[in-house]
Design an enzyme around this catalytic site. Structure first.
Site, short mmCIF file in Angstrom:
data_model
loop_
_atom_site.label_atom_id
_atom_site.label_comp_id
_atom_site.label_asym_id
_atom_site.label_seq_id
_atom_site.Cartn_x
_atom_site.Cartn_y
_atom_site.Cartn_z
N ASP A 1 -42.43 80.97 2.79
CA ASP A 1 -42.54 80.32 1.51
C ASP A 1 -43.99 80.08 1.31
O ASP A 1 -44.76 80.23 2.28
CB ASP A 1 -41.78 79.40 1.14
CG ASP A 1 -41.51 77.88 2.20
OD1 ASP A 1 -42.66 78.28 3.25
OD2 ASP A 1 -41.20 77.01 2.17
N ASP B 1 -33.40 78.62 1.12
CA ASP B 1 -33.74 79.43 2.14
C ASP B 1 -32.54 79.64 3.33
O ASP B 1 -32.79 80.48 4.20
CB ASP B 1 -34.83 78.68 3.03
CG ASP B 1 -36.14 78.56 2.07
OD1 ASP B 1 -36.40 79.57 1.36
OD2 ASP B 1 -36.79 77.41 2.10
N ASN C 1 -39.38 102.67 47.44
CA ASN C 1 -38.84 102.53 48.73
C ASN C 1 -37.64 103.60 49.18
O ASN C 1 -37.38 103.85 50.38
CB ASN C 1 -38.24 101.16 49.02
CG ASN C 1 -39.45 100.02 49.23
OD1 ASN C 1 -40.45 100.62 49.57
ND2 ASN C 1 -39.07 98.79 48.96
N ASN D 1 -36.42 92.62 52.32
CA ASN D 1 -35.96 92.52 50.93
C ASN D 1 -35.95 90.98 50.54
O ASN D 1 -36.41 90.56 49.37
CB ASN D 1 -34.65 93.00 50.74
CG ASN D 1 -34.77 94.24 50.77
OD1 ASN D 1 -35.92 95.17 50.52
ND2 ASN D 1 -33.66 95.13 50.96
N ASP E 1 -38.23 89.12 47.70
CA ASP E 1 -37.70 88.26 46.61
C ASP E 1 -38.14 86.97 46.44
O ASP E 1 -38.43 86.62 45.38
CB ASP E 1 -36.18 88.36 46.86
CG ASP E 1 -35.67 89.89 46.46
OD1 ASP E 1 -35.97 90.39 45.80
OD2 ASP E 1 -34.34 89.85 47.07
#
Length: 916
Positions: A391, A663, A727, A752, A756
């Site tokens: 607005d 609105d 991989n 792994n 991680d």
């Protein structure tokens, strides 16, 4: 009825979540309200309240027309509890922990752990279990923190009701008192938090208010309530104060009841609270749908699509690894364990935790920038937003409207026009906007309180967004009634047939009308917002008036307001444009005023469209118009909503910023609704984000933070996808040519797990400025392209490592496989960890763009562990051996070459596909 309530079940969950209400069982204050509500049946007390007369109902609720005292309200509250309804009960910690565990990745890892245990692979079972535990616990901790942060943020957004409270029971009005006239909001009522309402409270309702509990209307003036949250019907329903004898067991059939969660569209009323909290009609529905699953948002759908891309990749590649190793090594048990480890390596088990942590951090950071996030998933839409509809008043301008002029119809200074405007603003009880405040605060009127004392209010005709005007009827000395109308120029002129010039009253001829329009156009051209004032004198023969009486008015003049542009608006618009966000102004104000303000703040008007033009356009025509034009003036709420929906249909992610009742439809229709803490209740309820300061600069900062949050989530997905893809290629190549496994399952699982862990600090990383200059969206197709493009790069250097270990270090037989596996373990872990820094930025890593210190420390620690593990006392446990010193110069050369090639490929990829 059944169809409407079925829809309400779907809508009530959304409404309850947005209201942030909490539900709990409790006894009601009175025995007649104490029976439980089942299904969609209203509490018997509510139906009885609809049938009672006003005095009977007040007596049953032990209250008066003047309301309760604070002491009485506290006593009732202690008995019935707070006015809180919970859409979804907080989970106990053990169920929350299970919820954090229950995602596809953890379930998959659990199945793989079970297979490892069944094959006596103890080490593999322990490592896989460790992955599941770490992922679950980290997500549990992060979600617990984010939930606490979200509750604190929601507490910063206040929603109140206007209540009549007596000072003490001694001053209570008697039951014989007549129904009081509704007083101007804030003059006789007190703002009280919704949770503090109790049965028996007398509440004042006006346009824009949320209905704070289930209430019975005591007096009403043109009261229209939107019940779409309960029924799904768009049209508002008119409410009255008379008792209803019929209606059966359907509470929505009673036109003297209003329900928690609905909102006042227009008019005003006084009502008494009948039921609160879980005993409300809303509460009974909320209880029924508490167990239903929430709607999946577009953000969640995006995460799910990305997850399934990775899962499908794993389901395809794992059997291939199994078959190759089974046929080449002739040991199917060992091949199965290795394929199992590859499957674990391809599982992005940290994705839920990374997403939760990143969103929670983003919400906290946004709160420091004065942006309160009601729904965490909205942050992604914030970052993806490419069109902002806003607005004008208070956003482009200072929101400090002052009464600049009061003139007669020809533009000359006029005292009596100011007097009429003051009476209108003083006595109206509906939607009191900034213009009314400016009139009441006008310096000249502080010395003129005698004006009010000479008049007595008779009635009023409240404002609505169709008429765009409102009227009060007052009496001076009781000899006549004066209807004073104030509103938008065109709408007020349409109700006039005469004009007043000094003491003369002339017919409103076409020539006079044309001259009047030139006067108002000149005022608009100066940047003034013009409001017309008209009157009509009537005999004092009645006390009730309606919209039909707004006819044959006499136009007396204008009041003109000035709302200067904000100094921050121009730089904010420039910053939004630089960020790829196109700003479109949607306003109910005059097009001339809007165009002037846009010019002053540096917003180039590419097209100005009026509400009447929109009415005449088909969807196809409007779809083209919304792309071309950026200013839309003289709009109704329906126009705003249609414009937002059309922009979304054109493929834009649309944000809408508004704070008024007009609105609310557009806020709900937008991808991301943005309101402010000072907005009307219904606007705050409909919004996803609440700004503590109504400024485009605050909004621009929020957009940037939303993109930063999204970019960090995307980093993890890019890193995981490309690393896993590479991989698998390396494993396939090594498995086809080596007489032994390239890496043992235990070693692969350990690698792994360490990788991680190195990524758990990504939510705290920096983001390059160029990644914040354009909107960002989920795109699984881009992810697949990125994965295929960068994954094989790491395979090239894995193969070089294989060749070096085979030929340079003699690890070319089953007797020396431990050396080979140790060498690839270290190189594979370091290259995977290095890719975190290579892919996190388009720039030159470590030099042009440096990661945040938590990420630097975590990746550095993981790389150090990887290098030291083969030389540590745990080497035998992990079937490793110490590497020769000559290995490390080779490792450094391989990693350097890997970094250089990846950097070159980043440039090629960015030029061809862009870099998100």
């Amino acid at each position: 009825m059944q169809q409407a309530l079925t829809l309400s079940e779907r809508l009530i969950a959304v409404l309850g979540a947005r209201l942030g209400l909490r539900f709990f069982r409790r006894r009601d204050m009175l025995e007649t309200l104490d029976a439980p509500a089942h299904g969609h049946e209203a509490p018997p007390g509510l139906l009885q309240a609809a049938r009672d007369t006003g005095p009977d109902l007040l007596a049953r609720l032990r209250t008066t027309r003047s309301g309760l005292s604070d002491d009485e309200a506290a006593t009732v509250r202690a008995h019935v509890g707070l006015n809180e309804v919970e859409h979804e009960k907080p989970l106990p910690w053990w169920r929350h922990l299970f919820h954090c565990y229950r995602n596809p990745f953890n379930l998959l890892l659990t199945a793989l752990a079970a297979v490892s245990y069944a094959t006596d692979d103890t080490e593999g079972t322990i490592i896989i279990a460790s992955m599941v535990i770490i992922s679950t616990v980290l997500r549990f901790v992060q979600e617990a923190r984010s939930n606490k942060a979200a509750e604190k943020l929601k507490a910063m957004v206040s929603t109140t009701a206007t209540v009549l409270r007596r000072e003490s029971p001694a001053h209570a009005a008697t039951e014989s008192d007549t129904v009081r006239q509704i007083a101007p909001v804030g003059r006789m009522g007190r703002e009280v938090a919704l949770a503090e309402l109790v049965p028996g409270d007398i509440v004042l309702l006006a346009a824009g208010d949320m209905i704070p509990a289930d209430v019975r209307i005591l007096s009403a003036k043109d009261l229209f309530v939107s019940q779409s949250a309960l029924t799904g019907e768009a049209l508002p329903v008119e409410k009255f104060a008379h008792p209803c004898e019929s209606g059966g067991s359907n509470p929505l059939a009673y036109d003297n009841l209003a329900f928690m969660g609905t909102n006042v569209v227009s008019g005003s009323a006084t009502a008494v609270v009948v039921t609160t909290g879980g005993r409300t009609f809303f509460g009974s529905l909320a209880e029924r749908v508490t167990a239903q699953q929430p709607t999946v948002t577009s953000f969640q759908q995006g995460v799910n699509r990305v997850s399934w891309v990775l899962i499908r990749f794993m389901l395809v590649m794992t059997p291939i690894v199994l078959l190759i190793n089974g046929f080449t090594k002739h040991n199917w048990l060992e091949a199965s364990l290795f394929a199992l480890s590859v499957a674990v390596g391809l599982t992005p088990e940290m994705l839920p935790m990374i997403v939760t942590a990143t969103l929670a951090k983003g919400a906290v950071v946004l709160s420091r920038k004065k942006v309160i996030v009601k729904r965490l998933d909205a942050i992604q839409n914030f970052g993806a937003m490419d069109v902002l509809c806003t607005d004008k008043t208070g956003t482009l301008t200072q929101d400090k409207i002052c009464l600049e002029r009061h003139t007669d119809v020809w533009g000359n200074f006029s005292e009596y026009v100011l007097e009429y405007a003051y009476l209108n603003s003083f006595y109206q009880t509906g939607l009191k906007n900034l213009l009314d405040v400016a009139v009441l605060d006008h310096a000249e009127m502080h010395q003129r309180l005698d004006v009010v004392n000479r008049y007595r209010k008779i009635d009023e005709i409240p404002f609505d967004f169709q008429r765009r005007r409102m009227s009060v009827v007052v009496s001076e000395n009781g000899d006549h009634h004066a209807l004073i109308c104030k509103g938008a120029v065109e709408e007020v002129m349409a109700a006039c047939n005469r004009v007043q010039h000094g003491a003369n009253i002339e017919p409103l001829t076409p020539d006079v009308l044309a001259r009047l329009r030139r006067v108002t156009a000149d005022l608009n051209a100066e940047g003034l917002r013009v409001v017309a004032v008209a009157t009509r004198h009537l005999p004092p023969v009645r006390e009730r008036y309606s919209v039909a009486d707004e006819s044959e008015l006499v136009l007396v003049g204008y009041i003109a307001f000035l709302d200067p542009p904000k100094e921050s608006t121009s730089p904010a618009l420039a910053a939004l444009a630089a960020s790829g966000v196109h700003v479109k102004v949607l306003t109910g104000d005059n097009d001339l005023v809007t165009a002037k303000v846009c010019r002053e703040v540096g917003l180039t008007v590419t097209g100005c469209v009026l509400g009447d033009d929109i009415e005449a356009m088909s969807d196809a025509e409007l779809a083209q118009t919304v792309e071309r034009a950026n200013v839309f003036a003289k709009l109704t709420p329906a126009h705003k909503e249609r414009l937002v929906r059309m922009l979304r249909a054109n493929g834009h992610v649309v944000g809408f910023m508004g704070d008024g009742i007009n609105d609310a439809p557009a806020l709900r229709a937008a991808d991301i609704g943005i309101s402010v803490d000072t907005a009307v209740d219904i606007a705050k309820e409909a919004a996803d984000l609440i700004l503590l300061e109504k400024s485009l600069m605050v909004l621009e900062q929020g957009v940037i933070e939303g993109r930063r949050t999204f970019a960090n989530m995307l980093k993890y997905i890019k890193m995981t996808a490309s690393s896993n893809f590479g991989n698998v290629f390396s494993v396939l190549i090594a498995s086809a040519f080596l007489p032994f496994l390239p890496m043992l399952p235990l070693q692969l699982l350990t690698q792994n797990l360490l990788y991680d862990l190195s990524q758990t600090t990504i939510p705290f990383d920096h983001v390059d400025s160029e990644q914040l200059t354009h909107p960002q969206r989920w795109n699984p197709a881009d992810l697949s392209r990125f994965m295929v493009f960068f994954g094989p790069i790491s395979s090239i250097f894995d193969v070089l490592t294989f060749v070096a270990m085979w030929h340079l270090f003699g690890a070319n037989s089953a007797e020396h496989q431990t050396l080979f596996q140790s060498g690839w373990f270290v190189e594979g872990l370091l290259s995977q960890t290095l890719i975190v820094h290579l892919i996190r930025t388009r720039r030159l890593p470590f030099i042009q763009s440096r990661a945040a210190w938590p990420l630097l420390l975590m990746t550095g620690a993981v790389m150090l562990i990887g290098i030291m593990l083969p030389m540590s006392p745990f080497a035998e446990t992990f079937r490793m051996q110490a590497l020769p010193l000559a290995y490390f110069p080779m490792l450094a050369a391989i990693l350097l070459a890997y970094a250089v090639l990846t950097q070159l490929m980043k440039g090629i990829f960015a030029r061809r596909f862009g870099w998100q």
